[in-house]
Design an enzyme around this catalytic site. Sequence first.
Site, PDB file in Angstrom:
ATOM      1  N   TYR A  88      -7.727  72.502 117.653  1.00 20.78           N
ATOM      2  CA  TYR A  88      -7.470  73.580 116.681  1.00 20.78           C
ATOM      3  C   TYR A  88      -8.285  73.381 115.401  1.00 20.78           C
ATOM      4  CZ  TYR A  88      -4.737  76.819 113.750  1.00 20.78           C
ATOM      5  OH  TYR A  88      -4.342  77.847 112.907  1.00 20.78           O
ATOM      6  N   SER A 115      -7.336  78.572 108.130  1.00 20.47           N
ATOM      7  CA  SER A 115      -6.141  77.717 108.005  1.00 20.47           C
ATOM      8  C   SER A 115      -6.505  76.535 107.116  1.00 20.47           C
ATOM      9  CB  SER A 115      -5.769  77.193 109.395  1.00 20.47           C
ATOM     10  OG  SER A 115      -4.802  76.167 109.314  1.00 20.47           O
TER      11      SER A 115
HETATM   12  P1  NAP Z   1       1.258  84.731 115.884  1.00 21.62           P
HETATM   13  O1  NAP Z   1       2.543  85.336 115.422  1.00 21.62           O
HETATM   14  O2  NAP Z   1       1.261  83.963 117.166  1.00 21.62           O
HETATM   15  O3  NAP Z   1       0.159  85.881 115.943  1.00 21.62           O
HETATM   16  C1  NAP Z   1      -1.055  85.730 116.608  1.00 21.62           C
HETATM   17  C2  NAP Z   1      -1.648  87.114 116.868  1.00 21.62           C
HETATM   18  O4  NAP Z   1      -2.923  86.956 117.502  1.00 21.62           O
HETATM   19  C3  NAP Z   1      -0.781  87.943 117.805  1.00 21.62           C
HETATM   20  O5  NAP Z   1      -0.738  89.268 117.337  1.00 21.62           O
HETATM   21  C4  NAP Z   1      -1.533  87.882 119.129  1.00 21.62           C
HETATM   22  O6  NAP Z   1      -1.329  89.095 119.835  1.00 21.62           O
HETATM   23  C5  NAP Z   1      -2.980  87.791 118.632  1.00 21.62           C
HETATM   24  N1  NAP Z   1      -3.870  87.258 119.641  1.00 21.62           N
HETATM   25  C6  NAP Z   1      -3.822  86.046 120.238  1.00 21.62           C
HETATM   26  N2  NAP Z   1      -4.805  85.953 121.149  1.00 21.62           N
HETATM   27  C7  NAP Z   1      -5.481  87.122 121.113  1.00 21.62           C
HETATM   28  C8  NAP Z   1      -6.588  87.640 121.833  1.00 21.62           C
HETATM   29  N3  NAP Z   1      -7.199  86.927 122.789  1.00 21.62           N
HETATM   30  N4  NAP Z   1      -7.019  88.886 121.547  1.00 21.62           N
HETATM   31  C9  NAP Z   1      -6.403  89.619 120.602  1.00 21.62           C
HETATM   32  N5  NAP Z   1      -5.349  89.191 119.887  1.00 21.62           N
HETATM   33  C10 NAP Z   1      -4.895  87.956 120.160  1.00 21.62           C
HETATM   34  O7  NAP Z   1       0.693  83.711 114.799  1.00 21.62           O
HETATM   35  P2  NAP Z   1       0.215  83.892 113.264  1.00 21.62           P
HETATM   36  O8  NAP Z   1       0.727  82.710 112.550  1.00 21.62           O
HETATM   37  O9  NAP Z   1       0.531  85.239 112.743  1.00 21.62           O
HETATM   38  O10 NAP Z   1      -1.359  83.681 113.442  1.00 21.62           O
HETATM   39  C11 NAP Z   1      -2.328  84.547 112.889  1.00 21.62           C
HETATM   40  C12 NAP Z   1      -3.533  83.719 112.429  1.00 21.62           C
HETATM   41  O11 NAP Z   1      -3.133  82.845 111.383  1.00 21.62           O
HETATM   42  C13 NAP Z   1      -4.145  82.832 113.511  1.00 21.62           C
HETATM   43  O12 NAP Z   1      -5.550  82.892 113.416  1.00 21.62           O
HETATM   44  C14 NAP Z   1      -3.640  81.437 113.140  1.00 21.62           C
HETATM   45  O13 NAP Z   1      -4.517  80.419 113.592  1.00 21.62           O
HETATM   46  C15 NAP Z   1      -3.622  81.549 111.633  1.00 21.62           C
HETATM   47  N6  NAP Z   1      -2.763  80.581 110.925  1.00 21.62           N
HETATM   48  C16 NAP Z   1      -1.424  80.476 111.212  1.00 21.62           C
HETATM   49  C17 NAP Z   1      -0.651  79.537 110.524  1.00 21.62           C
HETATM   50  C18 NAP Z   1       0.822  79.345 110.790  1.00 21.62           C
HETATM   51  O14 NAP Z   1       1.374  78.311 110.371  1.00 21.62           O
HETATM   52  N7  NAP Z   1       1.494  80.272 111.434  1.00 21.62           N
HETATM   53  C19 NAP Z   1      -1.249  78.738 109.543  1.00 21.62           C
HETATM   54  C20 NAP Z   1      -2.603  78.880 109.270  1.00 21.62           C
HETATM   55  C21 NAP Z   1      -3.346  79.817 109.968  1.00 21.62           C
HETATM   56  P3  NAP Z   1      -1.241  89.270 121.419  1.00 21.62           P
HETATM   57  O15 NAP Z   1      -0.604  88.031 121.970  1.00 21.62           O
HETATM   58  O16 NAP Z   1      -0.422  90.508 121.570  1.00 21.62           O
HETATM   59  O17 NAP Z   1      -2.649  89.459 121.878  1.00 21.62           O
END
Ligand code: NAP
Length: 246
Positions: free
Chosen positions: A146, A133
């Site tokens: 975070y 991120s």
């Molecule tokens: P999201 O829609 O909440 O997706 C998160 C994913 O991670 C879900 O599929 C969730 O699946 C999985 N997950 C969470 N805990 C887990 C665990 N213990 N074991 C296995 N899977 C797990 O959010 P996203 O934005 O797509 O996030 C994906 C990545 O991008 C993350 O690392 C986040 O920090 C990063 N990111 C996001 C943003 C943003 O603004 N959205 C910005 C920068 C970076 P289940 O709940 O089904 O396990």
Amino acid sequence: MSSERPIAVVTGASSGIGEATARRLAAEGFHVVLGARRMERLKAVADEIGGTARHLDVTDADSVAAFTEALPGCRVLVNNAGGALGLERVDAADEEHWRWMWEANVLGTLRLTRALLPTLVESGDGHVVTVTSIAAREIYDGGAGYTSAKHAQSALHRTLRGELLGQPVRFTEVLPGMVETEFSLVRFAGDEERAAQVYAGLIPLTADDVADAITFAVTRPSHVNIDEIVLKPRDQASATRAHRRG
Ligand code: NAP
């Protein structure tokens, strides 16, 4: 498990960036192995793209061991599972939130990468993509749990680039700014109004925008290593500065 197609593992593929990445990589000809905890959603995506859904909790070493068993021919690992919990200042830090963020983002990436590195190297053309991120480079009030986890995840990922130098495996760190996914809903414990505020008045990135960047890195010729991709909405200059209309 056997497949004619090269295998790409995507963690956190039940929603957001992971789901979009699974779809993109399948379109590029990979057999995608999707991991997450919500099996129903995972299976629905896997069925649509001809992939394999496997239960995975990256915070649980036994679950990672079962998930990574027998993945011959695995060429790509996308460390995407993770996220944020809460927005408390350090003087009000919730240790359970911190523990989860470190377990999911940092130790999860360690566990998956350590388990799959031998297979990735053996493939002769391995690739590890880690979704950190802009919080891996910046800090902001209330974000220490975070941002510290993302800084650590990034340090772990970048260390591998040197440790595996000379081996047939590439390393790409993807650092997104604001992406509209379930991220904020999870961070604010299902509070939809608070989550919507994060993206109010601006045009955030979509999950597919990030998946597109990941796919670009993965589909470069084998000798080309895209080390880092930082992508933000045009409306966002930094973690603390965004242009909002109205
Ligand atoms: P999201 O829609 O909440 O997706 C998160 C994913 O991670 C879900 O599929 C969730 O699946 C999985 N997950 C969470 N805990 C887990 C665990 N213990 N074991 C296995 N899977 C797990 O959010 P996203 O934005 O797509 O996030 C994906 C990545 O991008 C993350 O690392 C986040 O920090 C990063 N990111 C996001 C943003 C943003 O603004 N959205 C910005 C920068 C970076 P289940 O709940 O089904 O396990």
